[in-house]
Design a protein around this motif. Structure first.
Motif, PDB file in Angstrom:
ATOM      1  N   THR A  13       0.841  -1.212   0.000  1.00  0.00           N
ATOM      2  CA  THR A  13       0.000   0.000   0.000  1.00  0.00           C
ATOM      3  C   THR A  13       0.870   1.254   0.000  1.00  0.00           C
ATOM      4  O   THR A  13       2.043   1.209   0.398  1.00  0.00           O
ATOM      5  N   ALA A  68       7.431   4.825  -4.572  1.00  0.00           N
ATOM      6  CA  ALA A  68       6.219   4.852  -5.389  1.00  0.00           C
ATOM      7  C   ALA A  68       6.519   4.392  -6.814  1.00  0.00           C
ATOM      8  O   ALA A  68       5.755   3.615  -7.394  1.00  0.00           O
ATOM      9  N   ASN A  71       6.883   0.743  -7.117  1.00  0.00           N
ATOM     10  CA  ASN A  71       5.604   0.044  -6.976  1.00  0.00           C
ATOM     11  C   ASN A  71       4.626   0.444  -8.077  1.00  0.00           C
ATOM     12  O   ASN A  71       3.409   0.245  -7.926  1.00  0.00           O
ATOM     13  N   ALA A  72       5.157   1.002  -9.156  1.00  0.00           N
ATOM     14  CA  ALA A  72       4.329   1.441 -10.287  1.00  0.00           C
ATOM     15  C   ALA A  72       3.179   2.311  -9.789  1.00  0.00           C
ATOM     16  O   ALA A  72       2.066   2.239 -10.280  1.00  0.00           O
ATOM     17  N   TYR A  73       3.499   3.132  -8.772  1.00  0.00           N
ATOM     18  CA  TYR A  73       2.528   4.055  -8.199  1.00  0.00           C
ATOM     19  C   TYR A  73       1.247   3.343  -7.744  1.00  0.00           C
ATOM     20  O   TYR A  73       0.168   3.891  -7.755  1.00  0.00           O
ATOM     21  N   TRP A  74       1.384   2.076  -7.356  1.00  0.00           N
ATOM     22  CA  TRP A  74       0.302   1.251  -6.822  1.00  0.00           C
ATOM     23  C   TRP A  74      -0.900   1.172  -7.768  1.00  0.00           C
ATOM     24  O   TRP A  74      -2.051   1.069  -7.357  1.00  0.00           O
ATOM     25  N   LYS A  75      -0.613   1.156  -9.058  1.00  0.00           N
ATOM     26  CA  LYS A  75      -1.703   1.033 -10.046  1.00  0.00           C
ATOM     27  C   LYS A  75      -2.088  -0.411 -10.196  1.00  0.00           C
ATOM     28  O   LYS A  75      -1.366  -1.322 -10.089  1.00  0.00           O
TER      29      LYS A  75
END
Length: 75
Positions: A13, A68, A71-75
């Motif tokens: 997250t 971020a 984490n691929a901006y959490w997409k």
């Protein structure tokens, strides 16, 4: 420091990512100044200095950008 604490930048997250960014920032200080006594002695000086606190926020923000992106901006 032989402690293997950073095994991945992947987090589930954004909250976990932000906490990792803070840890990255804190560990950078620990690696730069390994003496806990010295860090404790300096803490009151920067803890009440607005410019120092803003600088800390900037470092955390930069580390959060890195996490971020990892984490691929959490997409």
């Amino acid at each position: 420091m032989a402690d293997n604490w950073l095994t991945s930048l992947q987090t589930a997250t954004p909250q976990e990512g932000y906490e990792l960014a803070i840890k990255l920032s804190r560990m950078a200080i620990k690696y730069t100044q390994p003496s806990a006594d010295v860090r404790d002695k300096l803490r009151p000086e920067y803890g009440e200095n607005a410019d120092a606190l803003i600088a800390v926020s900037q470092v955390v923000a930069t580390n959060f950008q890195t996490v971020a992106a990892a984490n691929a901006y959490w997409k």
